[in-house]
Write an enzyme that holds these catalytic residues in place. Structure first.
Site, PDB file in Angstrom:
ATOM      1  N   ARG A  53       3.883  -6.288   9.275  1.00 10.39           N
ATOM      2  CA  ARG A  53       3.186  -5.219   9.997  1.00 10.39           C
ATOM      3  C   ARG A  53       3.759  -5.006  11.403  1.00 10.39           C
ATOM      4  O   ARG A  53       3.800  -3.883  11.894  1.00 10.39           O
ATOM      5  CB  ARG A  53       1.689  -5.539  10.070  1.00 10.39           C
ATOM      6  CG  ARG A  53       0.987  -5.399   8.721  1.00 10.39           C
ATOM      7  CD  ARG A  53      -0.412  -5.986   8.767  1.00 10.39           C
ATOM      8  NE  ARG A  53      -1.223  -5.638   7.605  1.00 10.39           N
ATOM      9  CZ  ARG A  53      -2.437  -6.131   7.382  1.00 10.39           C
ATOM     10  NH1 ARG A  53      -2.971  -6.996   8.227  1.00 10.39           N
ATOM     11  NH2 ARG A  53      -3.120  -5.755   6.308  1.00 10.39           N
TER      12      ARG A  53
ATOM     13  N   ARG B  48      -0.584 -14.483   4.840  1.00  9.09           N
ATOM     14  CA  ARG B  48      -1.204 -13.802   6.000  1.00  9.09           C
ATOM     15  C   ARG B  48      -0.285 -13.901   7.215  1.00  9.09           C
ATOM     16  O   ARG B  48      -0.151 -12.965   7.991  1.00  9.09           O
ATOM     17  CB  ARG B  48      -2.560 -14.438   6.365  1.00  9.09           C
ATOM     18  CG  ARG B  48      -3.722 -14.082   5.504  1.00  9.09           C
ATOM     19  CD  ARG B  48      -4.116 -12.629   5.459  1.00  9.09           C
ATOM     20  NE  ARG B  48      -4.665 -12.064   6.666  1.00  9.09           N
ATOM     21  CZ  ARG B  48      -5.270 -10.878   6.745  1.00  9.09           C
ATOM     22  NH1 ARG B  48      -5.438 -10.137   5.667  1.00  9.09           N
ATOM     23  NH2 ARG B  48      -5.704 -10.407   7.882  1.00  9.09           N
TER      24      ARG B  48
ATOM     25  N   THR C 223      -4.134  -7.274  11.583  1.00  5.72           N
ATOM     26  CA  THR C 223      -4.533  -5.985  11.001  1.00  5.72           C
ATOM     27  C   THR C 223      -3.943  -4.783  11.736  1.00  5.72           C
ATOM     28  O   THR C 223      -3.446  -3.849  11.117  1.00  5.72           O
ATOM     29  CB  THR C 223      -6.079  -5.888  10.989  1.00  5.72           C
ATOM     30  OG1 THR C 223      -6.590  -7.018  10.273  1.00  5.72           O
ATOM     31  CG2 THR C 223      -6.550  -4.606  10.318  1.00  5.72           C
TER      32      THR C 223
ATOM     33  N   LYS D 294       0.834  -1.193   0.000  1.00  6.14           N
ATOM     34  CA  LYS D 294       0.000   0.000   0.000  1.00  6.14           C
ATOM     35  C   LYS D 294       0.876   1.253   0.000  1.00  6.14           C
ATOM     36  O   LYS D 294       2.100   1.180   0.135  1.00  6.14           O
ATOM     37  CB  LYS D 294      -0.964  -0.063   1.198  1.00  6.14           C
ATOM     38  CG  LYS D 294      -1.882  -1.306   1.148  1.00  6.14           C
ATOM     39  CD  LYS D 294      -3.093  -1.209   2.057  1.00  6.14           C
ATOM     40  CE  LYS D 294      -2.870  -1.749   3.429  1.00  6.14           C
ATOM     41  NZ  LYS D 294      -4.105  -1.860   4.232  1.00  6.14           N
TER      42      LYS D 294
ATOM     43  N   TYR E  45     -12.614  -4.372  -1.596  1.00  8.16           N
ATOM     44  CA  TYR E  45     -12.936  -4.697  -0.204  1.00  8.16           C
ATOM     45  C   TYR E  45     -14.291  -5.369  -0.049  1.00  8.16           C
ATOM     46  O   TYR E  45     -14.542  -6.026   0.965  1.00  8.16           O
ATOM     47  CB  TYR E  45     -12.803  -3.460   0.690  1.00  8.16           C
ATOM     48  CG  TYR E  45     -11.348  -3.221   1.042  1.00  8.16           C
ATOM     49  CD1 TYR E  45     -10.663  -4.078   1.908  1.00  8.16           C
ATOM     50  CD2 TYR E  45     -10.627  -2.190   0.461  1.00  8.16           C
ATOM     51  CE1 TYR E  45      -9.318  -3.908   2.192  1.00  8.16           C
ATOM     52  CE2 TYR E  45      -9.274  -2.000   0.744  1.00  8.16           C
ATOM     53  CZ  TYR E  45      -8.631  -2.869   1.616  1.00  8.16           C
ATOM     54  OH  TYR E  45      -7.301  -2.700   1.894  1.00  8.16           O
TER      55      TYR E  45
ATOM     56  N   ASN F   3      -0.927   0.000   7.664  1.00  6.40           N
ATOM     57  CA  ASN F   3      -0.335  -1.307   7.986  1.00  6.40           C
ATOM     58  C   ASN F   3       0.378  -1.939   6.786  1.00  6.40           C
ATOM     59  O   ASN F   3       0.556  -3.139   6.709  1.00  6.40           O
ATOM     60  CB  ASN F   3      -1.377  -2.239   8.599  1.00  6.40           C
ATOM     61  CG  ASN F   3      -2.582  -2.435   7.714  1.00  6.40           C
ATOM     62  OD1 ASN F   3      -2.563  -2.069   6.538  1.00  6.40           O
ATOM     63  ND2 ASN F   3      -3.634  -3.026   8.253  1.00  6.40           N
TER      64      ASN F   3
ATOM     65  N   GLU G 250     -10.193 -11.239  -6.047  1.00  7.72           N
ATOM     66  CA  GLU G 250      -9.361 -10.024  -5.975  1.00  7.72           C
ATOM     67  C   GLU G 250      -8.370  -9.979  -7.148  1.00  7.72           C
ATOM     68  O   GLU G 250      -8.169  -8.936  -7.755  1.00  7.72           O
ATOM     69  CB  GLU G 250      -8.598  -9.990  -4.655  1.00  7.72           C
ATOM     70  CG  GLU G 250      -9.477  -9.753  -3.443  1.00  7.72           C
ATOM     71  CD  GLU G 250      -8.700  -9.760  -2.143  1.00  7.72           C
ATOM     72  OE1 GLU G 250      -9.321  -9.543  -1.095  1.00  7.72           O
ATOM     73  OE2 GLU G 250      -7.474 -10.002  -2.146  1.00  7.72           O
TER      74      GLU G 250
ATOM     75  N   HIS H 104      -1.690  -5.342   1.940  1.00  9.02           N
ATOM     76  CA  HIS H 104      -2.926  -6.116   1.938  1.00  9.02           C
ATOM     77  C   HIS H 104      -2.565  -7.541   1.549  1.00  9.02           C
ATOM     78  O   HIS H 104      -1.740  -7.749   0.653  1.00  9.02           O
ATOM     79  CB  HIS H 104      -3.923  -5.556   0.918  1.00  9.02           C
ATOM     80  CG  HIS H 104      -5.011  -6.533   0.597  1.00  9.02           C
ATOM     81  ND1 HIS H 104      -6.112  -6.700   1.405  1.00  9.02           N
ATOM     82  CD2 HIS H 104      -5.132  -7.443  -0.403  1.00  9.02           C
ATOM     83  CE1 HIS H 104      -6.871  -7.668   0.899  1.00  9.02           C
ATOM     84  NE2 HIS H 104      -6.297  -8.137  -0.198  1.00  9.02           N
TER      85      HIS H 104
HETATM   86  P1  ADP Z   1      -6.766  -6.815   6.716  1.00 14.12           P
HETATM   87  O1  ADP Z   1      -6.090  -5.787   5.836  1.00 14.12           O
HETATM   88  O2  ADP Z   1      -5.887  -7.261   7.857  1.00 14.12           O
HETATM   89  O3  ADP Z   1      -7.355  -7.967   5.940  1.00 14.12           O
HETATM   90  P2  ADP Z   1      -9.481  -5.731   6.987  1.00 14.12           P
HETATM   91  O4  ADP Z   1      -9.843  -6.394   5.706  1.00 14.12           O
HETATM   92  O5  ADP Z   1     -10.355  -5.977   8.168  1.00 14.12           O
HETATM   93  O6  ADP Z   1      -7.979  -6.060   7.433  1.00 14.12           O
HETATM   94  O7  ADP Z   1      -9.445  -4.161   6.744  1.00 14.12           O
HETATM   95  C1  ADP Z   1      -8.898  -3.623   5.556  1.00 14.12           C
HETATM   96  C2  ADP Z   1      -8.014  -2.439   5.865  1.00 14.12           C
HETATM   97  O8  ADP Z   1      -8.840  -1.372   6.337  1.00 14.12           O
HETATM   98  C3  ADP Z   1      -6.994  -2.670   6.977  1.00 14.12           C
HETATM   99  O9  ADP Z   1      -5.802  -3.252   6.506  1.00 14.12           O
HETATM  100  C4  ADP Z   1      -6.788  -1.275   7.506  1.00 14.12           C
HETATM  101  O10 ADP Z   1      -5.871  -0.549   6.718  1.00 14.12           O
HETATM  102  C5  ADP Z   1      -8.164  -0.650   7.353  1.00 14.12           C
HETATM  103  N1  ADP Z   1      -9.004  -0.733   8.583  1.00 14.12           N
HETATM  104  C6  ADP Z   1      -9.780  -1.764   8.982  1.00 14.12           C
HETATM  105  N2  ADP Z   1     -10.449  -1.458  10.110  1.00 14.12           N
HETATM  106  C7  ADP Z   1     -10.095  -0.202  10.435  1.00 14.12           C
HETATM  107  C8  ADP Z   1     -10.462   0.706  11.485  1.00 14.12           C
HETATM  108  N3  ADP Z   1     -11.324   0.373  12.417  1.00 14.12           N
HETATM  109  N4  ADP Z   1      -9.877   1.921  11.507  1.00 14.12           N
HETATM  110  C9  ADP Z   1      -9.002   2.290  10.554  1.00 14.12           C
HETATM  111  N5  ADP Z   1      -8.631   1.507   9.515  1.00 14.12           N
HETATM  112  C10 ADP Z   1      -9.169   0.268   9.453  1.00 14.12           C
END
Ligand code: ADP
Length: 199
Positions: free
Chosen positions: A134, A116, A122, A11, A51, A154, A168, A157
């Site tokens: 991360r 992962r 996350t 990202k 997403y 973070n 995706e 993805h």
């Molecule tokens: P991951 O990337 O670990 O699969 P998610 O799919 O749950 O996590 O969320 C997608 C992305 O959205 C996260 O990597 C993060 O950058 C952002 N994100 C998720 N939840 C939050 C939150 N509550 N506040 C801020 N950013 C968030």
């Protein structure tokens, strides 16, 4: 099984932190094979599609946020997971369109779970272990990102299931951009018997 694929995005923050090489190296050294790669500035539409390929994403990501807040004895921004993800999705779109991402397809046995594991949880501050991308390169937290009304930074993805990865990958890559090729190391990783090396 050996051809399972996963989508990895470095990202915007990962690129600005000059971590492209470091991040690619982490997926490469475990034995995954890079079968697609490009740099893209995504549109808001692509980010939303990405997403929401998982129809449960809004609920799961909202619930994960609420749980994390409660585990720390803090009050979440809302008790409704969908209110949280409504905001998160808007912030994700705003964030992603401001710069390029490196989109990649990595292939190998258990590619989704392995990626992962390497990526980490996350929230870098409390959910990503040291040793993960991360956990090693970010200290961001829900509290900090909510206070500043932005997404968690973070770095990467990584798809969460093979089915999600397939959808995706189809969003980010044309079929011909995912290359089928052999690597010499495939034999070492996957051949049942390792013979013919002694001279
Ligand atoms: P991951 O990337 O670990 O699969 P998610 O799919 O749950 O996590 O969320 C997608 C992305 O959205 C996260 O990597 C993060 O950058 C952002 N994100 C998720 N939840 C939050 C939150 N509550 N506040 C801020 N950013 C968030």
């Amino acid at each position: 099984m050996k051809t399972e694929k996963t989508l990895i995005l470095i990202k915007h923050d990962g690129i600005q932190r000059n971590l492209i090489g470091e991040i690619i190296g982490r997926y490469e050294r475990v034995g995954l094979k890079l079968v697609g790669a490009k740099m893209v500035v995504p549109t808001g539409e692509l980010v939303e599609k990405h997403y929401t390929v998982d129809p449960e994403w809004r609920r799961k990501t909202g619930e994960k946020t609420i749980k994390n807040y409660k585990e720390k004895g803090k009050t979440p921004p809302s008790e409704d997971p969908y209110v949280i993800t409504g905001l998160v999705l808007e912030r994700l779109k705003k964030y992603f369109i401001t710069g390029p991402v490196v989109a990649m397809v990595w292939q190998g046995a258990h590619a989704v779970q392995v990626a992962r594991k390497i990526t980490g949880g996350t929230e870098p501050f409390s959910a990503a272990d040291i040793g993960t991308i991360r956990g090693d390169f970010s200290l961001d937290s829900y509290l900090l990102s909510d206070k500043d009304e932005r997404v968690l930074r973070n770095l990467v993805h990584a798809s969460t299931s093979p089915e999600e990865a397939e959808k995706e990958i189809a969003l980010w890559f044309k079929p011909e951009e995912v290359i089928k090729y052999k690597l010499a190391q495939d034999e070492i990783l996957y051949k049942p018997e390792l013979e013919g090396f002694l001279e």
